[in-house]
Write a protein that holds these residues in place. Structure first.
Motif, PDB file in Angstrom:
ATOM      1  N   PHE A   4       2.090   6.978  -1.689  1.00 26.95           N
ATOM      2  CA  PHE A   4       3.595   6.687  -0.470  1.00 26.95           C
ATOM      3  C   PHE A   4       3.174   7.942   0.068  1.00 26.95           C
ATOM      4  O   PHE A   4       4.057   9.003  -0.157  1.00 26.95           O
ATOM      5  N   HIS A   5       2.770   8.103   1.843  1.00 23.59           N
ATOM      6  CA  HIS A   5       3.016   9.248   2.579  1.00 23.59           C
ATOM      7  C   HIS A   5       4.741   8.914   3.114  1.00 23.59           C
ATOM      8  O   HIS A   5       5.033   8.209   3.585  1.00 23.59           O
ATOM      9  N   ASP A   6       4.671  10.306   4.110  1.00 23.80           N
ATOM     10  CA  ASP A   6       5.848  10.446   4.530  1.00 23.80           C
ATOM     11  C   ASP A   6       6.361   9.732   5.539  1.00 23.80           C
ATOM     12  O   ASP A   6       7.581   8.939   6.210  1.00 23.80           O
ATOM     13  N   LEU A   7       5.273   9.155   6.017  1.00 26.60           N
ATOM     14  CA  LEU A   7       4.825   8.833   8.088  1.00 26.60           C
ATOM     15  C   LEU A   7       4.644   6.772   7.249  1.00 26.60           C
ATOM     16  O   LEU A   7       4.980   6.385   8.536  1.00 26.60           O
ATOM     17  N   GLY A   8       4.570   7.033   5.909  1.00 25.17           N
ATOM     18  CA  GLY A   8       4.655   5.426   5.607  1.00 25.17           C
ATOM     19  C   GLY A   8       3.577   4.799   4.594  1.00 25.17           C
ATOM     20  O   GLY A   8       3.155   6.153   3.463  1.00 25.17           O
ATOM     21  N   LEU A   9       2.647   4.281   4.097  1.00 27.31           N
ATOM     22  CA  LEU A   9       2.035   3.688   3.103  1.00 27.31           C
ATOM     23  C   LEU A   9       0.221   4.217   3.666  1.00 27.31           C
ATOM     24  O   LEU A   9       0.205   3.527   4.796  1.00 27.31           O
ATOM     25  N   LEU A  10      -0.201   4.474   2.902  1.00 30.42           N
ATOM     26  CA  LEU A  10      -1.607   5.266   2.598  1.00 30.42           C
ATOM     27  C   LEU A  10      -2.416   4.510   1.801  1.00 30.42           C
ATOM     28  O   LEU A  10      -2.039   4.204   0.616  1.00 30.42           O
ATOM     29  N   ILE A  11      -3.395   3.007   1.996  1.00 28.78           N
ATOM     30  CA  ILE A  11      -4.422   2.540   1.659  1.00 28.78           C
ATOM     31  C   ILE A  11      -5.618   2.983   1.443  1.00 28.78           C
ATOM     32  O   ILE A  11      -5.713   2.849   1.831  1.00 28.78           O
ATOM     33  N   LEU A  12      -5.518   2.705   0.055  1.00 22.40           N
ATOM     34  CA  LEU A  12      -6.932   3.363  -0.059  1.00 22.40           C
ATOM     35  C   LEU A  12      -7.540   2.393  -0.848  1.00 22.40           C
ATOM     36  O   LEU A  12      -7.604   2.115  -2.315  1.00 22.40           O
ATOM     37  N   PRO A  13      -8.437   1.430  -0.322  1.00 20.04           N
ATOM     38  CA  PRO A  13      -9.253   0.130  -1.035  1.00 20.04           C
ATOM     39  C   PRO A  13     -10.520   0.722  -1.264  1.00 20.04           C
ATOM     40  O   PRO A  13     -10.814   1.708  -1.054  1.00 20.04           O
ATOM     41  N   ASP A  14     -11.080  -0.619  -1.617  1.00 17.34           N
ATOM     42  CA  ASP A  14     -13.079   0.143  -2.627  1.00 17.34           C
ATOM     43  C   ASP A  14     -13.301  -1.108  -1.601  1.00 17.34           C
ATOM     44  O   ASP A  14     -12.912  -2.347  -2.301  1.00 17.34           O
ATOM     45  N   ASP A  15     -14.504  -0.773  -0.549  1.00 16.56           N
ATOM     46  CA  ASP A  15     -14.584  -1.909   0.135  1.00 16.56           C
ATOM     47  C   ASP A  15     -15.960  -1.254   0.018  1.00 16.56           C
ATOM     48  O   ASP A  15     -16.734  -2.173   1.176  1.00 16.56           O
ATOM     49  N   GLY A  16     -16.854  -0.662  -0.961  1.00 19.17           N
ATOM     50  CA  GLY A  16     -18.321  -0.719  -0.864  1.00 19.17           C
ATOM     51  C   GLY A  16     -18.365   0.553   0.186  1.00 19.17           C
ATOM     52  O   GLY A  16     -17.731   1.428   0.600  1.00 19.17           O
ATOM     53  N   TRP A  73       8.429  -7.969   5.727  1.00 21.25           N
ATOM     54  CA  TRP A  73       7.505  -8.413   6.659  1.00 21.25           C
ATOM     55  C   TRP A  73       7.399  -9.456   6.998  1.00 21.25           C
ATOM     56  O   TRP A  73       7.359 -10.413   5.853  1.00 21.25           O
ATOM     57  N   GLU A  74       7.294 -10.117   7.669  1.00 25.09           N
ATOM     58  CA  GLU A  74       6.408 -12.026   8.168  1.00 25.09           C
ATOM     59  C   GLU A  74       5.678 -12.285   7.060  1.00 25.09           C
ATOM     60  O   GLU A  74       5.421 -13.292   7.054  1.00 25.09           O
ATOM     61  N   ASN A  75       4.687 -11.434   7.673  1.00 23.68           N
ATOM     62  CA  ASN A  75       3.176 -12.150   7.573  1.00 23.68           C
ATOM     63  C   ASN A  75       2.662 -10.446   6.690  1.00 23.68           C
ATOM     64  O   ASN A  75       3.555  -9.241   6.813  1.00 23.68           O
ATOM     65  N   PRO A  76       1.873 -10.675   5.804  1.00 26.05           N
ATOM     66  CA  PRO A  76       1.549  -9.799   4.549  1.00 26.05           C
ATOM     67  C   PRO A  76       0.677  -9.104   4.992  1.00 26.05           C
ATOM     68  O   PRO A  76       0.137  -8.961   6.493  1.00 26.05           O
ATOM     69  N   LEU A  77       0.182  -7.597   4.809  1.00 22.60           N
ATOM     70  CA  LEU A  77      -0.213  -6.502   5.660  1.00 22.60           C
ATOM     71  C   LEU A  77      -1.760  -6.766   4.713  1.00 22.60           C
ATOM     72  O   LEU A  77      -2.303  -7.005   3.829  1.00 22.60           O
ATOM     73  N   GLU A  78      -2.484  -7.415   5.382  1.00 20.85           N
ATOM     74  CA  GLU A  78      -4.414  -7.785   4.862  1.00 20.85           C
ATOM     75  C   GLU A  78      -5.031  -6.751   5.454  1.00 20.85           C
ATOM     76  O   GLU A  78      -5.749  -5.643   6.010  1.00 20.85           O
ATOM     77  N   VAL A  79      -5.801  -5.800   3.863  1.00 26.65           N
ATOM     78  CA  VAL A  79      -6.722  -4.741   4.444  1.00 26.65           C
ATOM     79  C   VAL A  79      -7.849  -5.339   3.511  1.00 26.65           C
ATOM     80  O   VAL A  79      -7.945  -5.921   2.829  1.00 26.65           O
ATOM     81  N   ASP A  80      -9.063  -5.153   3.936  1.00 22.26           N
ATOM     82  CA  ASP A  80     -10.546  -5.175   3.798  1.00 22.26           C
ATOM     83  C   ASP A  80     -10.966  -4.567   2.586  1.00 22.26           C
ATOM     84  O   ASP A  80     -10.497  -3.116   2.468  1.00 22.26           O
TER      85      ASP A  80
END
Length: 650
Positions: free
Chosen positions: A295-307, A280-287
């Motif tokens: 890892f999902h068949d269609l992509g990355l499932l990101i499960l953060p902790d943002d209160g 990736w040219e730039n990082p993926l940023e998630v709050d």
């Protein structure tokens, strides 16, 4: 005091002549005066004397090795290296690492030119120890010590900042993630196969020459005292790896507040495994704080902790675009996610906001939350099991069953309990309700709850039950000084109480040994299923020691072919034996109590009868020098200034 408990206690006091002392299995004489003894979590019995650091075979009492250069070393200077069996010795600031099987020195910080160790990694596949820190000039230094002979195989001198993750790609290659660079290294020679900047920002710093170098030094110094939350993820189907890192952000103080607002962001980078190039040219940023990536068949499932502001999303491997929620901005979840359970066509998400915990079901095919509203629960989830009507879960405070289709809790009232007070056999869970002081049964097929016994069961000495075990003849419950047994019809077979000694320091060695056994038991389910490495982070949330052991044994699991090192084979063999021993049914419990003449004793209390079968006399000393391995049922007691005796309780 309960009459029956009183009689049981008094019988022990007045009739110890009828109860045998455990026979001494062996007696050993050592060089110098014994100063301390301990059994490491890995099972090595070490004794520190005024003249040597000594390892003794716990089965025979035979001295395995003695290192006179460490005579008089304090117990605080001895540690087990991470999750490995290696022993670390701190002698006047110099660090030595010892093979506990042979007593051979495998690392000497002074000879290696390492003045300060910041990170160490025991690597089973590549048969070495990667040590990173600072050299005498206060510059970053990384060395690889060969576990075969203790030699320094190679050094890496580079401006990498700080090592944050080491991954063994094979028996010959390492992937080393640092503050500034990623390295793929030949583990045998130290040859750098490729080296890439972690980020574009680091690449720009290098272009700034001396000023950029100064900025790196500042970043390195700030990182030294930090606990990194950095995770490595290997894609299961592609030659791609991801690095996720957690970044803390503080806003400037407002006029109405004297403290800055703190928030977190999870930053993900994707790299090609073959050449280290950023995908990736730039990082993926998630709050939110770094929590889980699925890892999902269609992509990355990101499960953060943002209160209270957490959003989950499915991101494209190629474009980073989100697929869920309004305009692909994600789906809001109640609380920050700290765990999940795959169930059917989705994930049961476990989250928290402040001191409140929630359960939510995510349909991963549709990208929607199926519950009308999240299910509020008390305590953090530490155990789950899929049963007929849903998911049975135990938190740090209660137990209940969740219908994953509707979000309904099947028990009208949760059972107030602890994870250690829940066990199962066949189609039933046995649970001690600490609010009602009753033993209950939950049927796995119907999710119905009934009282095994209607009698309230209170323990003496103001103790509450701390453990429950389903045995062939009933349900055994206990605390530190109380034991009781119910049969499967709910009849109380016995309840016994053994008074605790007044000196709390007497229990230290026993409680430490029992904690290690509990950690093995807690990790054994993961060991049996062979999912060591993937399970380790989850276990560490609840029990750091259990997580470390699972992580350690996972590093050698599957590496027992001809190419496996001698150290790896011995480590796995011993760890496997201890895991097996911890899962074997044991007919006794060890309790520290008093006997006649105001003497202290370790009691071997029979779980079938509640009576004392035998004891080990510890005398009248306030701080008797004893150690115990509760995994193997062995006790070691200092009988003289330089002599020690071994006992076997099994």
């Amino acid at each position: 005091m309960n009459l029956k408990a009183t009689i049981t206690f008094m019988l022990f006091v007045v009739s110890t002549i009828c109860i045998s002392q455990v026979k001494e299995k062996w007696n050993a004489s050592l060089q110098g005066n014994i100063q301390w003894q301990q059994v490491t979590p890995a099972g090595h019995f070490l004794i520190g004397t005024s003249l040597a650091l000594t390892s003794v075979n716990p089965e025979t009492g035979k001295i395995l090795w003695e290192l006179q250069q460490f005579g008089g070393i304090s117990q605080d200077g001895i540690q087990q290296v991470g999750s490995s069996p290696l022993i670390s010795v701190n002698s006047n600031g110099d660090i030595y690492m010892i093979d506990p099987f042979s007593g051979e020195l495998k690392f000497d910080s002074k000879k290696a030119g390492i003045a300060e160790i910041l990170d160490d990694y025991v690597l089973y596949k590549t048969n070495g120890i990667l040590i990173a820190g600072k050299d005498a000039s206060n510059k970053p230094a990384m060395v690889f010590a060969n576990l075969a002979d203790g030699s320094i195989a190679w050094k890496l001198s580079d401006d990498y900042g700080r090592v944050v993750s080491v991954n063994e790609l094979s028996a010959n290659e390492l992937l080393i993630v640092t503050l500034f660079n990623n390295y793929k290294v030949n583990a045998r020679s130290g040859e750098v196969i490729w080296r890439n900047d972690v980020s574009e920002a680091n690449k720009q710093l290098e272009k700034l020459g001396a000023f950029g170098g100064l900025m790196k030094q500042v970043a390195t110094q700030q990182a030294e005292g930090m606990d990194f939350n950095v995770k490595f993820y290997k894609h299961p189907k592609m030659d791609v790896f991801y690095i996720g890192s957690e970044q803390k952000r503080e806003s400037s103080m407002s006029s109405s507040s004297s403290t800055p607002t703190v928030s977190y962001q999870s930053v993900f980078y994707a790299y090609n495994m073959n050449d280290g190039a950023r995908i990736w040219e730039n990082p993926l940023e998630v709050d939110g704080r770094l929590s889980h990536l699925f890892f999902h068949d269609l992509g990355l499932l990101i499960l953060p902790d943002d209160g209270s502001n957490t959003k989950i999303n499915l991101y494209s491997h190629k474009t980073q675009e989100g697929a869920w929620g309004k305009k692909g901005k994600g789906v809001k979840v109640k609380g920050g996610i700290y765990d999940y359970i795959p169930v059917g066509n989705g994930l049961l998400l476990i989250s928290r906001s402040g001191d409140k915990n929630y359960l939510t079901f995510l349909d991963t095919n549709l990208g929607i939350l199926t519950f009308e509203k999240p299910v509020k629960i008390d305590g953090e989830v530490v155990r789950t099991e899929k049963i007929n009507n849903g998911v049975f879960f135990v938190t740090t405070e209660e137990a209940n069953v969740l219908n994953t289709s509707t979000g309904e809790l099947l028990l009208d009232k949760s059972i107030t309990t602890l994870p250690s007070l829940v066990d199962s056999k066949d189609d039933k869970f046995y649970i001690f309700d600490i609010k009602e002081d009753k033993l209950k049964i939950l049927d796995k097929s119907s999710s119905s709850v009934s009282n095994l016994s209607g009698i309230e069961r209170k323990f003496e000495g103001k103790e509450s039950p701390t453990g429950l075990e389903v045995r062939s003849n009933g349900i055994f419950i206990h605390s530190e000084q109380n034991v009781a047994l119910f049969d499967f019809s709910g009849n109380l077979k016995y309840q016994s109480y053994y008074e605790a000694p007044r000196e709390p320091g007497l229990k230290r060695a026993l409680l430490y040994a029992q904690a290690i056994r509990a950690a093995y038991i807690g990790a054994s389910a993961y060991a049996a299923s062979g999912v060591y490495q993937s399970a380790a982070p989850q276990i560490k949330q609840d029990d750091a020691l259990a997580g470390a052991m699972v992580e350690g044994i996972g590093q050698v699991y599957g590496e027992l072919g001809d190419a496996a090192s001698d150290f790896a084979k011995k480590s796995f063999k011993q760890a496997s034996a201890r895991f097996k021993a911890s899962t074997q049914a044991r007919d006794f419990m060890v309790i520290l109590s008093k006997r006649e003449g105001n003497k202290n004793a370790l009691l071997k209390v029979n779980k079938n009868t509640g009576q004392v079968d035998a004891y080990i006399d510890l005398g009248k000393e306030k701080t008797p020098n004893y150690a115990m391995d509760d995994v193997t049922g062995q006790v070691f007691y200092q009988t003289g200034s330089n002599t020690i005796a071994g006992y076997q309780l099994d």
